[in-house]
Scaffold this motif. Structure first.
Motif, mmCIF file in Angstrom:
data_model
loop_
_atom_site.group_PDB
_atom_site.id
_atom_site.type_symbol
_atom_site.label_atom_id
_atom_site.label_comp_id
_atom_site.label_asym_id
_atom_site.label_seq_id
_atom_site.Cartn_x
_atom_site.Cartn_y
_atom_site.Cartn_z
ATOM 1 N N ALA A 139 0.842 -1.192 0.000
ATOM 2 C CA ALA A 139 0.000 0.000 0.000
ATOM 3 C C ALA A 139 0.879 1.243 0.000
ATOM 4 O O ALA A 139 2.066 1.181 0.308
ATOM 5 C CB ALA A 139 -0.889 0.003 1.236
ATOM 6 N N GLN A 140 0.274 2.366 -0.381
ATOM 7 C CA GLN A 140 1.016 3.626 -0.404
ATOM 8 C C GLN A 140 1.580 3.940 0.972
ATOM 9 O O GLN A 140 0.860 3.899 1.961
ATOM 10 C CB GLN A 140 0.055 4.760 -0.786
ATOM 11 C CG GLN A 140 -0.444 4.677 -2.209
ATOM 12 C CD GLN A 140 0.587 5.170 -3.175
ATOM 13 O OE1 GLN A 140 1.246 6.155 -2.910
ATOM 14 N NE2 GLN A 140 0.740 4.481 -4.275
ATOM 15 N N ILE A 141 2.859 4.213 1.014
ATOM 16 C CA ILE A 141 3.440 4.668 2.281
ATOM 17 C C ILE A 141 3.152 6.163 2.368
ATOM 18 O O ILE A 141 3.326 6.880 1.378
ATOM 19 C CB ILE A 141 4.955 4.391 2.316
ATOM 20 C CG1 ILE A 141 5.174 2.884 2.241
ATOM 21 C CG2 ILE A 141 5.600 4.997 3.543
ATOM 22 C CD1 ILE A 141 6.583 2.477 1.974
ATOM 23 N N SER A 142 2.702 6.562 3.527
ATOM 24 C CA SER A 142 2.281 7.964 3.613
ATOM 25 C C SER A 142 3.458 8.883 3.284
ATOM 26 O O SER A 142 4.613 8.567 3.580
ATOM 27 C CB SER A 142 1.743 8.274 5.010
ATOM 28 O OG SER A 142 2.814 8.176 5.926
ATOM 29 N N GLY A 143 3.141 9.974 2.664
ATOM 30 C CA GLY A 143 4.194 10.908 2.295
ATOM 31 C C GLY A 143 4.627 10.763 0.849
ATOM 32 O O GLY A 143 5.224 11.674 0.296
ATOM 33 N N GLY A 144 4.333 9.628 0.224
ATOM 34 C CA GLY A 144 4.738 9.437 -1.173
ATOM 35 C C GLY A 144 3.679 9.956 -2.123
ATOM 36 O O GLY A 144 2.553 10.249 -1.726
ATOM 37 N N PRO A 145 4.034 10.074 -3.402
ATOM 38 C CA PRO A 145 3.073 10.531 -4.399
ATOM 39 C C PRO A 145 2.151 9.376 -4.797
ATOM 40 O O PRO A 145 2.466 8.214 -4.545
ATOM 41 C CB PRO A 145 3.966 10.915 -5.569
ATOM 42 C CG PRO A 145 5.112 9.970 -5.469
ATOM 43 C CD PRO A 145 5.336 9.723 -4.004
ATOM 44 N N THR A 146 1.048 9.683 -5.443
ATOM 45 C CA THR A 146 0.218 8.610 -5.987
ATOM 46 C C THR A 146 0.795 8.202 -7.342
ATOM 47 O O THR A 146 1.486 8.989 -8.004
ATOM 48 C CB THR A 146 -1.234 9.079 -6.208
ATOM 49 O OG1 THR A 146 -1.224 10.094 -7.220
ATOM 50 C CG2 THR A 146 -1.839 9.641 -4.922
ATOM 51 N N ARG A 147 0.477 6.977 -7.711
ATOM 52 C CA ARG A 147 0.920 6.464 -9.007
ATOM 53 C C ARG A 147 0.391 7.352 -10.144
ATOM 54 O O ARG A 147 1.106 7.647 -11.105
ATOM 55 C CB ARG A 147 0.389 5.034 -9.145
ATOM 56 C CG ARG A 147 0.759 4.301 -10.400
ATOM 57 C CD ARG A 147 0.426 2.837 -10.240
ATOM 58 N NE ARG A 147 1.191 2.280 -9.121
ATOM 59 C CZ ARG A 147 2.445 1.835 -9.247
ATOM 60 N NH1 ARG A 147 3.047 1.849 -10.416
ATOM 61 N NH2 ARG A 147 3.088 1.374 -8.212
ATOM 62 N N GLY A 148 -0.868 7.768 -9.996
ATOM 63 C CA GLY A 148 -1.487 8.609 -11.021
ATOM 64 C C GLY A 148 -0.742 9.927 -11.198
ATOM 65 O O GLY A 148 -0.530 10.397 -12.323
ATOM 66 N N ALA A 149 -0.304 10.493 -10.078
ATOM 67 C CA ALA A 149 0.406 11.772 -10.153
ATOM 68 C C ALA A 149 1.739 11.589 -10.877
ATOM 69 O O ALA A 149 2.149 12.424 -11.705
ATOM 70 C CB ALA A 149 0.629 12.332 -8.748
ATOM 71 N N VAL A 150 2.420 10.488 -10.592
ATOM 72 C CA VAL A 150 3.706 10.223 -11.255
ATOM 73 C C VAL A 150 3.475 10.031 -12.755
ATOM 74 O O VAL A 150 4.198 10.580 -13.598
ATOM 75 C CB VAL A 150 4.388 8.974 -10.646
ATOM 76 C CG1 VAL A 150 5.629 8.598 -11.444
ATOM 77 C CG2 VAL A 150 4.749 9.222 -9.183
ATOM 78 N N ARG A 151 2.442 9.275 -13.063
ATOM 79 C CA ARG A 151 2.122 9.020 -14.470
ATOM 80 C C ARG A 151 1.808 10.312 -15.221
ATOM 81 O O ARG A 151 2.230 10.498 -16.363
ATOM 82 C CB ARG A 151 0.908 8.088 -14.517
ATOM 83 C CG ARG A 151 1.064 6.951 -15.449
ATOM 84 C CD ARG A 151 -0.179 6.075 -15.473
ATOM 85 N NE ARG A 151 -0.344 5.541 -16.811
ATOM 86 C CZ ARG A 151 0.460 4.633 -17.360
ATOM 87 N NH1 ARG A 151 1.476 4.167 -16.671
ATOM 88 N NH2 ARG A 151 0.260 4.218 -18.580
#
Lengths: 370, 256
Positions: B3-15
């Protein structure tokens, strides 16, 4: 020989491709090779990378059932070549374009001497070209003279991205190159074929830049500059130069096989070429053995421009244009008399070998010959 | 995948950021071209896997895409570091090391002649010419003629976000036509990047050489824009084909 090849041959004979819609089209394949990429001949890893890259181009634009395996691709030999080009009359004549690559291959990849094996056996069917490399200096000029004396070459194929020692290429518009172009003019070598095309691993892309053709072509108006591969991936630069220099021609190798699996792109590229250069300065070449005229010629002849492109560009890929592009244009550059050739081919050795005499016998479309 | 570790970006944002990176030779998004094989997010650290159509794609182009991907992803506030993993390229070692260690191109490729900036400029200029074709087509479709089009400046444009359209004022602002925003916006982006358009009253459209367009030669200049597009999409056809051949071969090997 596999069954598959035999089966295809039969289909091709039915198509009688040199008689397109009942009209004779004399096909001169403007770009063929007889190469040796056997492992014994490779002396630099670049040689292996080069043939692997060629093979990728081969498989990318060849119908799956016509693809060769790597072993036959490395060395196909003279007999196979004659059969591929002429057995079903896909081509009537062919022009050798040498590619030396002597830093990569011990005896060279595809030299004039290697090509001469076939060209001197069938001088009526093949045109043999030479080459030069301005980095060879005096020795290079002497070699060019030697090619002229020994083979009377009417043209040269130039590979500006060829590696030589530390050098990764040269330009057609520098002083040294001009000295060689002057020599060509003096010797009556009128046709200058420059490979300006896709990056071939491991050669440098920038050394295939097409801009140097501009200055050379305007400085040597009596020479013909045939830009092989129509400059792709610099088709735009090429067309712009060709539009201004009327001694610049476009060789279709690489663009031609788009007809087979990218027909819309073929239509678009051909439309651009016909719009910028006109129908007299576009020249067919298969790049054999990257692609094989025994299927490619038919694909190109059967290709159509889309209605949209015809309307947009106002050009036609009609019978007259096909006749010019497939043979007449390059016949003009090489002083080939097509009618005289047709006469001669009624009973030359190749027509006898493959039973093609009837095809050259009359103007009338021949009935299917089987 | 954890699961997303808090503080990281979402996959969608990176994409979305990667979608802004173009193959400089084709002027198309590396996401659309399917060069992105994987995105790995570990808190504020992101790794991007890239594979190009051929192993011998120009090292300069591969470098540009890798650097742009790194910088775009790092422009997300939630990202501290982006690492690029280029695969199956003849120069992957030099490129991965150079991009991830933030070396200049000349240091990553000491024997390369010419610098990467010049190559980028040349390709950006071609992309501008190709995009100009679409922008000018939109204006022609809206009924403007050559004289009006060659006189256009950024100050004649008024964007309407709600309708994704732009009003183009002509003839001393006596009237306006409405055209889709997308081709105009895309063109402006490259025209600004190539420094052709920076002031509100600069001429919007130029010849490939960067000169103002004489209405007499308008058709010819427009044709050159079309040609630039055909060149790019033809090269795209070659790249596509080579990528398919390569994937086919890799699948073949995997099935053996």
């Amino acid at each position: 020989m596999s069954e598959k090849r035999v089966m295809w041959r039969d289909i091709d004979v039915h198509c009688a491709m040199y008689q397109h819609n009942g009209e004779d089209i004399f096909v001169i394949d403007g770009h063929v090779h007889l190469w040796d990429a056997t492992e014994e001949n490779i002396e630099h890893e670049g040689g292996e990378e080069f043939i692997q890259c060629f093979y990728d181009y081969h498989t990318t634009f060849t119908p799956e059932e016509r693809q060769w395996d790597m072993d036959e691709y490395r060395e196909y030999g003279a007999d196979r070549m004659v059969e591929d080009l002429f057995s079903n009359a896909a081509a009537d004549m062919a022009i050798f374009q040498p590619t030396y690559l002597t830093d990569f291959y011990e005896d060279g990849f595809n030299t004039t001497e290697q090509n001469a094996e076939l060209a001197t056996e069938y001088p009526e069917r093949f045109v043999l070209n030479g080459t030069f490399d301005p980095r060879d200096g005096e020795e290079g000029l002497e070699y060019l003279e030697e090619l002229h004396e020994k083979y009377d070459v009417p043209g040269v194929k130039l590979y500006t991205a060829e590696w030589r020692g530390d050098s990764k290429g040269w330009r057609l518009d520098d002083e040294d190159a001009f000295e060689f172009l002057e020599k060509c003019q003096e010797l009556g070598i009128e046709n200058i074929h420059a490979h300006k095309g896709p990056t071939i691993r491991p050669l440098n892309r920038d050394a295939f830049d097409v801009a140097d053709v501009d200055d050379a072509a305007s400085s040597f108006p009596e020479l013909n500059f045939i830009v092989e591969h129509v400059g792709l991936p610099r088709l735009d630069d090429f067309c712009w130069i060709a539009a201004q220099e009327n001694n610049v021609y476009g060789g279709l190798a690489v663009a031609a096989p788009f007809a087979q699996n990218r027909p819309g792109k073929f239509s678009e590229i051909m439309s651009e070429l016909l719009w910028w250069l006109g129908e007299d300065r576009v020249i067919f070449g298969s790049d054999y053995a990257i692609w094989n005229p025994d299927w490619l010629v038919e694909e190109v002849l059967e290709a159509e421009l889309t209605g949209e492109h015809r309307a947009e560009y106002g050009v036609e890929w009609d019978l007259e244009t096909k006749k010019k592009v497939m043979g007449e244009n390059i016949a003009d550059l090489y002083d080939i008399d097509i009618e005289a050739k047709r006469q001669a081919f009624r009973d030359d050795e190749i027509s006898q070998q493959f039973g093609l005499g009837d095809h050259y016998a009359s103007e009338e479309p021949a009935a299917a010959d089987d | 995948m954890s699961a997303q570790i808090s503080g990281g970006p979402t996959r969608g944002a990176v994409r979305d950021r990667l979608d802004r990176v173009t193959d400089p030779e084709l002027d198309r998004s590396i996401v659309d071209l399917e060069y992105v094989d994987g995105i790995e997010i570990d808190g504020p650290r992101v790794a991007v896997d890239l594979t190009l159509p051929t192993a011998w794609c120009s090292p300069a182009f591969a470098w540009m895409m890798a650097v742009d991907a790194r910088d775009e992803v790092e422009s997300l506030p939630a990202v501290e570091e982006a690492r690029i993993r280029l695969h199956d390229h003849m120069h992957e070692t030099e490129i991965n090391r150079g991009v991830n260690d933030r070396l200049p191109f000349a240091e990553a490729f000491p024997d390369a002649d010419g610098d990467v900036a010049a190559v980028r400029t040349e390709l950006d200029e071609k992309a501008r010419v190709a995009r100009q074709y679409d922008a000018v087509e939109a204006l022609l479709d809206a009924g403007l003629d050559a004289e009006a089009i060659v006189d256009c400046s950024p100050c004649d444009l008024e964007m309407t976000d709600a309708t994704d359209t732009v009003d183009v004022y002509v003839d001393d602002r006596s009237f306006a036509v409405t055209v889709p925003n997308d081709p105009i916006e895309r063109y402006l982006e490259k025209a600004r990047e190539t420094d052709l358009v920076s002031e509100p009253d600069d001429l919007l459209f130029r010849t490939p050489e960067g000169d103002p367009i004489d209405p007499e030669s308008f058709d010819h200049v427009h044709r050159r824009g079309r040609l630039a597009q055909v060149n790019m999409s033809s090269q795209g056809g070659i790249c596509d084909g080579l990528r398919e051949a390569r994937e086919g071969r890799l699948e073949g090997t995997a099935n053996d």
